[in-house]
Design a protein around this motif. Structure first.
Motif, PDB file in Angstrom:
ATOM      1  N   ASP A 262       0.839  -0.782  -0.521  1.00  0.00           N
ATOM      2  CA  ASP A 262       0.147  -0.293   0.030  1.00  0.00           C
ATOM      3  C   ASP A 262       1.148   1.344  -0.012  1.00  0.00           C
ATOM      4  O   ASP A 262       0.197   2.266   0.215  1.00  0.00           O
ATOM      5  CB  ASP A 262      -0.641  -0.101   1.071  1.00  0.00           C
ATOM      6  N   GLY A 263       2.262   0.789   0.427  1.00  0.00           N
ATOM      7  CA  GLY A 263       2.989   2.472  -0.416  1.00  0.00           C
ATOM      8  C   GLY A 263       3.356   3.021   1.132  1.00  0.00           C
ATOM      9  O   GLY A 263       4.158   3.994   1.329  1.00  0.00           O
ATOM     10  N   LYS A 264       2.760   2.069   2.131  1.00  0.00           N
ATOM     11  CA  LYS A 264       3.382   2.390   3.471  1.00  0.00           C
ATOM     12  C   LYS A 264       5.210   2.131   4.398  1.00  0.00           C
ATOM     13  O   LYS A 264       5.444   0.832   3.150  1.00  0.00           O
ATOM     14  CB  LYS A 264       2.371   2.038   4.451  1.00  0.00           C
ATOM     15  N   VAL A 265       5.437   2.973   5.121  1.00  0.00           N
ATOM     16  CA  VAL A 265       6.942   2.737   4.518  1.00  0.00           C
ATOM     17  C   VAL A 265       7.335   1.976   6.052  1.00  0.00           C
ATOM     18  O   VAL A 265       6.558   1.718   7.069  1.00  0.00           O
ATOM     19  CB  VAL A 265       7.685   4.138   5.330  1.00  0.00           C
ATOM     20  N   ILE A 266       8.154   0.950   5.488  1.00  0.00           N
ATOM     21  CA  ILE A 266       8.680  -0.768   6.765  1.00  0.00           C
ATOM     22  C   ILE A 266       9.679  -0.024   7.262  1.00  0.00           C
ATOM     23  O   ILE A 266       9.889  -0.031   9.021  1.00  0.00           O
ATOM     24  CB  ILE A 266       8.509  -1.896   5.556  1.00  0.00           C
ATOM     25  N   HIS A 267      10.837   0.074   6.927  1.00  0.00           N
ATOM     26  CA  HIS A 267      12.267   0.700   6.829  1.00  0.00           C
ATOM     27  C   HIS A 267      12.732   1.355   5.656  1.00  0.00           C
ATOM     28  O   HIS A 267      12.854   1.436   4.601  1.00  0.00           O
ATOM     29  CB  HIS A 267      13.238  -0.545   7.092  1.00  0.00           C
ATOM     30  N   THR A 268      14.477   1.813   6.109  1.00  0.00           N
ATOM     31  CA  THR A 268      14.553   2.667   4.823  1.00  0.00           C
ATOM     32  C   THR A 268      16.411   1.508   5.816  1.00  0.00           C
ATOM     33  O   THR A 268      17.011   1.246   6.775  1.00  0.00           O
ATOM     34  CB  THR A 268      14.406   4.166   5.460  1.00  0.00           C
ATOM     35  N   TRP A 269      17.043   1.896   4.498  1.00  0.00           N
ATOM     36  CA  TRP A 269      18.396   1.177   4.596  1.00  0.00           C
ATOM     37  C   TRP A 269      19.346   1.855   3.776  1.00  0.00           C
ATOM     38  O   TRP A 269      18.977   3.237   2.675  1.00  0.00           O
ATOM     39  CB  TRP A 269      18.275   0.190   3.481  1.00  0.00           C
ATOM     40  N   THR A 270      20.671   2.663   4.346  1.00  0.00           N
ATOM     41  CA  THR A 270      21.918   3.437   4.231  1.00  0.00           C
ATOM     42  C   THR A 270      22.855   2.385   3.948  1.00  0.00           C
ATOM     43  O   THR A 270      23.292   1.506   4.611  1.00  0.00           O
ATOM     44  CB  THR A 270      21.598   4.273   4.910  1.00  0.00           C
ATOM     45  N   LEU A 271      23.818   2.732   2.419  1.00  0.00           N
ATOM     46  CA  LEU A 271      24.371   2.072   2.329  1.00  0.00           C
ATOM     47  C   LEU A 271      26.024   3.026   2.488  1.00  0.00           C
ATOM     48  O   LEU A 271      26.252   3.660   2.025  1.00  0.00           O
ATOM     49  CB  LEU A 271      24.387   1.288   0.832  1.00  0.00           C
ATOM     50  N   ASP A 272      27.050   2.496   3.197  1.00  0.00           N
ATOM     51  CA  ASP A 272      28.401   3.504   3.031  1.00  0.00           C
ATOM     52  C   ASP A 272      29.023   2.782   2.350  1.00  0.00           C
ATOM     53  O   ASP A 272      29.217   0.775   2.390  1.00  0.00           O
ATOM     54  CB  ASP A 272      29.002   2.652   4.628  1.00  0.00           C
ATOM     55  N   ILE A 273      29.374   3.041   1.731  1.00  0.00           N
ATOM     56  CA  ILE A 273      30.481   2.122   0.755  1.00  0.00           C
ATOM     57  C   ILE A 273      31.789   2.815   0.416  1.00  0.00           C
ATOM     58  O   ILE A 273      32.149   3.732   0.647  1.00  0.00           O
ATOM     59  CB  ILE A 273      29.632   2.668  -1.541  1.00  0.00           C
TER      60      ILE A 273
END
Length: 313
Positions: free
Chosen positions: A255-266
């Motif tokens: 439904d487009g609701k936010v579950i979590h976010t990810w951020t990547l260190d490269i």
């Protein structure tokens, strides 16, 4: 120029100062609003609106940070800053430096500093304020502020790995990574991970960690390929998105609701750290928040169904 117009022109800068000091979108917005109320109530026009407002938002942020430190000590599990989708303050000549200063890695290093060191470091090293203005903002002498900057810089340099500033290369690597794990391509995921990659999560004890707390390329790649492929099959959405000036993604339910976010260190062409923010208290500014527990249950059931189908055919 009227007060309100002048303030709105400086709002992006004020928010960016407050966010770097506080590591919280919500608290930074509140600090900026309180700054406006004080500015509106002041009867004497300042010599410099920028210097005055920056000083006010800095003092407010320092006070908020003192009380926030107590809450963070009581936080369940790892603590991460609230994810920032985009920094409203832009300076084309210093875009790489500004992006680096708002990265998760940099904000976590700032947590090592005292509130006063953190504020002085942000004003001087990130926004290049002069020491007289910094001294006025924090109530210390210019000489004392210079010493605070030296001490803060030493703490920051001791813990900071140097992430390359080639944003296009990082974005391309991140897209390959997200394509590989949404397709369940274990080998494709593994080749993009550093051998000692870490996957850590801030759930605050209020949401499932999904794939948090895993280490090593083999382990992380298998967990991701298995879990995320099932998530996508139940209608889950992986939306690549810049997060704190770094490659990342927003995970949404059907439904487009936010579950979590990810951020990547490269670093050196490989993903070194994956930071997951699943704490619902820190996701409201990203969008309506999903019932992450229900989504995880459905994902696991889909995985079991897939496994059962595979073993009976």
């Amino acid at each position: 120029m009227e007060k309100a117009e002048e303030f709105e022109e400086l709002r992006p800068l004020l928010f960016s100062i407050a966010y770097r000091i506080l590591g919280s979108v919500t608290e930074a917005e509140d600090a900026v609003q309180e700054t406006w109320l004080r500015y509106e109530a002041s009867s004497t026009p300042p010599v410099s609106a920028k210097a005055f407002l920056s000083a006010v938002v800095t003092r407010i942020s320092i006070n908020v940070l003192h009380s926030a430190r107590v809450r963070r000590e009581e936080h369940v599990g790892p603590w991460f800053p609230e994810p920032l989708l985009s920094d409203p303050y832009q300076d084309p000549e210093r875009s790489a430096e500004l992006a680096d200063s708002v990265s998760m890695a940099a904000l976590l290093l700032l947590e090592r500093l005292t509130p006063l060191e953190r504020a002085v470091f942000v004003l001087r090293e990130v926004f290049e304020f002069g020491f007289p203005d910094i001294a006025s903002a924090v109530g210390r002498s210019p000489a004392a502020c210079r010493q605070l900057v030296v001490r803060a810089r030493r703490h920051m340099d001791a813990g900071r790995p140097r992430f390359e500033a080639d944003r296009r290369e990082h974005e391309e690597l991140a897209l390959r990574f997200f394509d590989a794990f949404t397709e369940g391509d274990i080998d494709g995921v593994r080749e993009l991970l550093a051998a000692d990659v870490q996957m850590v999560a801030d759930s605050g004890g209020k949401a499932p960690q999904w794939a948090g707390g895993f280490f090593g390329a083999d382990h992380v790649s298998r967990v991701l390929a298995a879990l995320v492929a099932s998530f996508v099959r139940i209608g889950g959405i992986v939306e690549p998105h810049q997060m704190n000036g770094q490659p990342g993604a927003i995970f949404r339910d059907r439904d487009g609701k936010v579950i979590h976010t990810w951020t990547l260190d490269i670093l050196d062409g490989q993903i070194q750290t994956i930071r997951t923010m699943s704490n619902p208290d820190k996701l409201g500014h990203v969008g309506p928040v999903a019932d992450a527990w229900a989504v995880l249950r459905e994902t696991r059931q889909a995985r079991r169904d897939d496994t059962h189908t595979y073993t009976t055919t």
